[in-house]
Design an enzyme around this catalytic site. Structure first.
Site, PDB file in Angstrom:
ATOM      1  N   ARG A 112       4.893 -12.494  10.307  1.00 39.90           N
ATOM      2  CA  ARG A 112       5.264 -11.945  10.062  1.00 39.90           C
ATOM      3  C   ARG A 112       6.526 -11.418  10.494  1.00 39.90           C
ATOM      4  O   ARG A 112       7.208 -12.012  11.814  1.00 39.90           O
ATOM      5  CB  ARG A 112       4.735 -10.241  10.710  1.00 39.90           C
ATOM      6  CG  ARG A 112       3.506  -9.981  10.311  1.00 39.90           C
ATOM      7  CD  ARG A 112       2.742  -8.356  11.559  1.00 39.90           C
ATOM      8  NE  ARG A 112       3.588  -7.640  10.560  1.00 39.90           N
ATOM      9  CZ  ARG A 112       2.919  -6.738   9.680  1.00 39.90           C
ATOM     10  NH1 ARG A 112       1.605  -7.305   9.305  1.00 39.90           N
ATOM     11  NH2 ARG A 112       3.755  -5.473   9.657  1.00 39.90           N
ATOM     12  N   LYS A 172       3.863   0.668   9.610  1.00 45.38           N
ATOM     13  CA  LYS A 172       4.635   2.044   9.043  1.00 45.38           C
ATOM     14  C   LYS A 172       3.912   3.246   9.576  1.00 45.38           C
ATOM     15  O   LYS A 172       4.656   4.063  10.014  1.00 45.38           O
ATOM     16  CB  LYS A 172       4.488   2.018   7.726  1.00 45.38           C
ATOM     17  CG  LYS A 172       4.760   1.211   6.329  1.00 45.38           C
ATOM     18  CD  LYS A 172       3.916   1.478   5.445  1.00 45.38           C
ATOM     19  CE  LYS A 172       3.199   0.097   5.371  1.00 45.38           C
ATOM     20  NZ  LYS A 172       2.823   0.095   4.141  1.00 45.38           N
ATOM     21  N   GLU A 229       0.877  -1.239  -0.101  1.00 40.22           N
ATOM     22  CA  GLU A 229       0.211   0.166   0.251  1.00 40.22           C
ATOM     23  C   GLU A 229       0.849   1.122   0.003  1.00 40.22           C
ATOM     24  O   GLU A 229       1.444   1.843   1.038  1.00 40.22           O
ATOM     25  CB  GLU A 229      -1.710   0.046   0.765  1.00 40.22           C
ATOM     26  CG  GLU A 229      -1.951   1.283   1.231  1.00 40.22           C
ATOM     27  CD  GLU A 229      -2.603   1.233   2.745  1.00 40.22           C
ATOM     28  OE1 GLU A 229      -2.728   0.838   3.334  1.00 40.22           O
ATOM     29  OE2 GLU A 229      -3.273   2.341   2.557  1.00 40.22           O
TER      30      GLU A 229
END
Ligand code: ATP
Ligand code: MG
Length: 559
Positions: A257, A267, A36
C-alpha cells in the site's frame, strides 16, 4: 503541458511483460480497479488506479472499473458518482467497461449452490461468537457434517428470507486446522435483510467479500488481479474457490500500500475527519482525497507523476510528503503563469513618480515557456509591497527594503526608501521611496549597480482584492496514527490560515475556478470554488521549493 515520463519499471510491470511475451492468456492483459463505494478516493487509491490503467495502456490491454458493492448499508450512489468523476479527472477512461459486483449476485449464488452440491460448503447455525471461538480453537462446528440435501434446503430458505439475520451462515468446507485462518471454513453468505442500491430487495443474503471478489475478477476475465499486500494470505482461498468451480483463473499479484508521511489513507478515518467537522468536507484542500488535492491545486499530471515516483514495491514503507509536493511543483513550474500578488500589503509611495495613470510595463508570463507570452503590467506612484519585505530595523543579512536601502521592483525600477509613515500606535503604514528612472527593467544601458534584493509588488489603484488560504499539514507529526490512542490527538491546530484583503495584479481578476498560478516568490496557488464575481478566493497549493530567504542567502554567499 510537460511531457510525461514513462512509468518507472517495477516488479509488476516486469512480471506482466514476461506473461504477455510468453503468450499467457493469449498474450492479452486485462486489469481492473475495484473500489468499494463507501467513501471518496484518496491518494492511495490514485496509485492503484494509476497502476492498473497505466499497465493496461503500456501493454495494449484493458482496464475495467468495477464497483465492489457487496456490502449494502455502508455504500452509497453519492460515492459511485464521485469515484467515476475522480478517475476521469485523473485522466483515465474505462469506456463501457463499468461493472458492479452486484450484477453477479445470481452467478455467485449459483456458485454457492454448486459448492454445496459438491459437499464443499455447509450451512452453520452456531452463533457468531461461537464460530470465531471454534475457528480460534481449530474445532469443527457440530453442523459441519450436515447432509447436502439439508444444506441445499437451508440455503434456499435463507435466500427466501425465512430466517433472521445471524441465525445461519453458509461456510466453505476447507480445513479447520489450516495454519491460514482464512482457510478455516470461511463464511460465504450471510443473511442481511437490507435494501441494496442496485438490486433493491431482491436479495436478503449477501456474499462475503472474499467469495465475491475473486469470482468477479474471474467472470470479467481479469488476467492480472493487482491488490495490496494484506490480501496475500487470502490468495490461497481465492485459488481454492476458482479450482472448485473450475472457472477462469486470474493471477493475483500483491503490492505494498502507498503510505505518505503526514497523510492518512484510511477511508474510515477520513470519514471521521469529515463527520466530526475537523475539515470542511471530503474536498477540503487539506484532505488527501483526490477531491481535496484537486481543490488544493494539484494537477492530474502531477499526481500520476507522483504515483510513478513513489513506485510499486513488495515491502511496506512510507513515501515522504515532499515527493508529492515536488511533483506538483515540477508540473506547475512549467505550466502555471507567474503573476504578482501581495498577501499582507504595505503601501509604498514613490514620491518622485508622476501622479496619474502611471504606465504599462512588460512582464513575461513564464520564463520556462516562451510560448506563454507576456502581459502588460500597470505600474503607478502608489504600490503595495509585502509587509514582510520591509523592516525599519533590519536584522543582519536582511536583503529587502529598509530605510536608506535600495531594492529592485520586479519588472520595474530601483526604489530607495527615504521615509516611513506610522500610525498612532507606532506601526508602519506606509513607506515613501524615490525611484531612479534610469533603472527601468529591460531598458538599454540600465545601471548595473548592486541592489540587495528584488521585491514583488502590485499597483495600488489597479489591484484586485482577494482572500487567500494558506495551508499547513493537517497533522503535526509525520506518522499521525502511531503512538496515540486516537489519531485526532495529532491534529495540527494551525493547518489553515485565511488572509483577506490581499492585493493581486489586475490580470488575475479574470482567473477562473481551478486555474493554477504562481504568485512570484510566494508559491503556487489556484482559484477556489468559493470564489464569486469580484470576490476571488485562492488556495496555496504549495510553497516554492526554497523560501526566498534561502535564495537570498545563497546569493549573498556568492558575494
Ligand atoms: P480503505 O482502507 O481506505 O477503506 P480499501 O482498500 O478498503 O481502502 P477499496 O475501495 O477496497 O478501499 O480500494 C480499492 C482498491 O484500491 C483496492 O484494490 C485497494 O487495494 C487499492 N488501495 C486502497 N488503498 C490503497 C493504498 N493506500 N495504496 C495502494 N492501493 C490502495
Ligand atoms: Mg477494500
Amino acid at each position: 503541458m510537460t511531457p510525461e515520463a514513462a512509468p518507472k519499471k517495477d516488479f509488476i510491470r516486469s512480471r506482466i511483460a514476461s506473461d504477455v511475451e510468453a503468450g499467457k492468456n493469449g498474450g492479452k492483459l486485462h486489469t481492473r480497479f475495484p473500489p468499494e463505494p463507501n467513501g471518496y478516493l484518496h491518494i492511495g487509491h490514485a496509485q492503484a488506479i494509476w497502476l492498473n490503467f497505466s499497465v493496461a495502456e503500456e501493454f495494449g490491454g484493458k482496464c475495467n472499473l468495477r464497483f465492489d458493492d457487496t456490502n449494502p448499508g455502508k455504500e452509497d450512489v453519492e460515492y459511485v458518482d464521485a469515484i467515476r468523476d475522480d478517475i476521469r479527472w485523473l485522466g483515465y477512461d474505462w469506456d463501457d467497461r463499468e461493472f458492479y459486483a452486484s450484477d453477479y449476485f445470481r452467478t455467485f449464488y449459483d456458485f454457492a449452490v454448486k459448492l454445496v452440491r459438491k459437499g464443499k460448503a455447509y450451512v452453520d447455525s452456531l452463533p457468531a461468537e461461537e464460530i470465531s471461538a471454534y475457528r480460534e480453537a481449530q474445532k469443527d462446528s457440530p453442523y459441519r457434517e450436515r447432509s447436502v440435501e439439508e444444506n441445499l434446503d437451508l440455503l434456499e430458505r435463507m435466500r427466501k428470507g425465512e430466517f433472521d439475520e445471524g441465525t445461519h451462515i453458509l461456510r466453505a468446507k476447507i480445513d479447520m486446522r489450516s495454519p491460514n485462518l482464512n482457510l478455516r471454513d470461511p463464511a460465504i453468505y450471510r443473511i442481511r435483510k437490507i435494501h441494496h442500491d442496485r438490486t433493491g430487495d431482491e436479495w436478503c443474503i449477501y456474499p462475503m467479500y472474499d467469495f465475491a471478489h475473486g469470482f468477479s475478477d474471474s467472470i470479467e476475465g481479469i488476467t492480472h488481479s493487482l491488490c495490496t499486500l494484506e490480501f496475500e494470505n487470502h490468495r490461497p482461498l481465492y485459488d481454492w474457490f476458482i479450482e472448485q468451480l473450475e472457472v477462469f483463473h486470474p493471477q493475483q499479484i500483491e503490492f505494498a500500500r502507498l503510505n505518505v508521511s503526514f497523510l492518512i489513507t484510511s477511508k474510515r478515518k477520513l470519514l471521521r475527519l469529515v463527520q466530526e467537522g475537523h475539515v470542511s468536507g471530503w474536498d477540503d484542500p487539506r484532505m488527501p482525497t483526490i477531491r481535496g488535492l484537486r481543490r488544493r491545486g494539484y494537477t492530474p499530471a502531477s499526481i500520476r507523476d507522483f504515483c510513478s515516483n513513489a513506485g510499486i514495491t513488495k515491502v511496506n514503507g512510507v513515501t515522504q510528503l515532499v515527493v508529492l509536493e515536488n511533483a506538483v511543483r515540477k508540473d506547475l513550474n512549467a505550466t502555471a503563469p507567474r503573476m504578482m500578488a501581495v498577501l499582507e500589503p504595505l503601501k509604498l509611495v514613490i514620491t518622485n513618480y508622476p501622479e496619474g495613470e502611471g504606465e504599462l510595463l512588460d512582464a513575461v508570463n513564464n520564463p520556462e515557456d516562451p510560448s506563454m507570452g507576456s502581459r502588460k503590467l500597470p505600474f503607478s506612484r502608489e504600490l503595495y509591497i509585502e509587509r514582510d519585505d520591509f523592516r525599519e530595523d533590519p536584522p543582519k543579512g536582511f536583503f529587502r527594503l529598509s530605510p536608506g536601502t535600495e531594492v529592485r521592483l520586479r519588472y520595474a525600477y530601483y526604489v530607495k526608501c527615504e521615509e516611513v509613515v506610522k500610525d498612532a500606535n507606532g506601526e508602519v503604514v506606509e513607506v515613501r521611496c524615490t525611484y531612479d528612472p534610469a533603472t527601468k527593467s529591460g531598458q538599454e544601458g540600465a545601471p548595473l549597480r548592486k541592489v540587495k534584493g528584488t521585491l514583488h509588488w502590485v499597483s495600488a489603484p489597479h489591484a484586485v482584492e482577494a482572500e487567500v488560504r494558506l495551508y499547513d499539514n493537517l497533522f503535526r507529526v509525520p506518522a499521525p496514527e502511531v503512538g496515540v490512542e486516537d489519531f485526532l490527538e495529532n491534529l495540527n491546530p494551525d493547518s489553515l490560515r485565511v488572509l483577506t484583503g490581499c492585493k493581486l495584479e489586475p490580470e488575475l481578476g479574470a482567473a477562473e475556478v481551478g486555474q493554477n498560478v504562481q504568485f512570484e516568490r510566494l508559491g503556487y496557488f489556484c482559484v477556489d470554488q468559493d470564489s464569486q464575481d469580484g470576490a476571488l478566493v485562492f488556495n496555496r497549493t504549495v510553497s516554492l521549493r526554497d523560501s526566498w530567504a534561502k535564495v537570498e542567502k545563497a546569493a549573498e554567499n556568492r558575494g
